[in-house]
Write an enzyme that holds these catalytic residues in place. Sequence first.
Site, short mmCIF file in Angstrom:
data_model
loop_
_atom_site.label_atom_id
_atom_site.label_comp_id
_atom_site.label_asym_id
_atom_site.label_seq_id
_atom_site.Cartn_x
_atom_site.Cartn_y
_atom_site.Cartn_z
N ASP A 31 0.86 -1.16 -0.06
CA ASP A 31 -0.21 0.19 0.10
C ASP A 31 1.14 1.19 0.00
O ASP A 31 1.76 1.48 0.72
CB ASP A 31 -0.74 -0.15 1.12
CG ASP A 31 -1.59 1.38 1.39
OD1 ASP A 31 -2.53 1.57 0.29
OD2 ASP A 31 -1.27 2.30 2.13
N TYR A 38 2.61 10.24 0.73
CA TYR A 38 4.00 9.75 1.40
C TYR A 38 5.35 9.95 0.69
O TYR A 38 5.57 9.73 -0.10
CB TYR A 38 3.73 8.08 1.47
CG TYR A 38 2.63 7.43 2.11
CD1 TYR A 38 1.65 8.11 3.17
CD2 TYR A 38 2.19 6.33 2.03
CE1 TYR A 38 0.76 7.69 3.72
CE2 TYR A 38 1.14 5.67 2.38
CZ TYR A 38 0.23 6.55 3.28
OH TYR A 38 -0.70 5.88 4.00
N LYS A 70 -3.72 5.84 -3.11
CA LYS A 70 -5.13 6.56 -2.68
C LYS A 70 -5.24 7.75 -3.55
O LYS A 70 -4.22 8.53 -4.23
CB LYS A 70 -4.70 7.05 -1.28
CG LYS A 70 -4.30 5.99 -0.39
CD LYS A 70 -4.07 5.97 1.16
CE LYS A 70 -3.65 4.86 1.99
NZ LYS A 70 -2.25 4.40 1.57
#
Length: 339
Positions: free
Chosen positions: A51, A56, A82
């Site tokens: 993931d 990030y 995401k």
Amino acid sequence: MLTSAIGTTGLSVTEYSFGTAALGGLYRACPRDVAMETLRAAWDEGIRYFDTAPWYGFGLAERELGDFLRDKPKQEWVLSTKVGRIMFPVADDKIPNYGYIDPLPFDVRYDYSYDGIMRSLELSYARLGLNRIDILYVHDIGVYTHGAESNAYHFKALMDSGLKALEELKTSGTIKAYGLGVNEVPICLDVMKHASIDCILLAGRYTLLDRTAVDDLLPLCLERNTSVVAGGVFNSGILATGAAEGAHFDYMPASNDVLSRVRALEELAGANGVPLAAAAMQFPRRHPAVASVLIGTAKPSSLRRNAELLRTPVPDAFYAEASAYSLVAPPLGTEAVRQ
């Protein structure tokens, strides 16, 4: 490693998965060679579900994960990223401090609309350098991140058009599943009133310590065939370090109440001959709604240590007694808890 289905999608994921926030430099820098070695350690331990997110390292984790997976057999791995944050370039002296060390030179704007989700996906493909993304999570929608006033605007955008984008992507076969990637239970319940979602990546709300999801969300997930990926199983570190000085819970210094509960859990774990961290990592998989438990680190040695803890037997008796020391998160107010 065992696998579990994601909803009714036909997609299966390994029971333990790897999250890449730390590879993006969360709180401390992670050099590229260390990131690659950590990913190799996860692969060698049998993890095949990875993931990531644009957030990030402002795209850094996506780039590194894409580079790692590019030469791996496509039929073996599952990838989620995401949507909801669009990264845009800024001058080097304008890079914001959101807790990432040495991120890429970008800042963020939130967009949960149809166009925003499609744009976010397009940019993720470019950063990853891959032509396949299996799962999309709507990232950090909710009062926890935005506060009540701003979230009302973002929730409307998601309901009015964002969900349509996700459903189109799934129907077309571009993605296999979609859901929410959040730190709070209320937004999950709100979204599930209006939409059927395949999965929820829920951070910190179904752990050995925090059982906020137990009463309402997990039963609903079972009823709706919505799979849960449990993240944040150490509750920002305290279930790994124990009630040590400076321990954090839910991204903030732990309160005296939390410290007291964790000390009791440490004593109970010691009486049962198991490390507290082992019990914390294995706990969520005991619930039938949980398909995978997400673990993350920026150190190969930590990954291997955690993998060994996952193989450490934890007695059922420990979990039966541990529930006495769990807590439920207090109701959210109107202000954002974490930006």
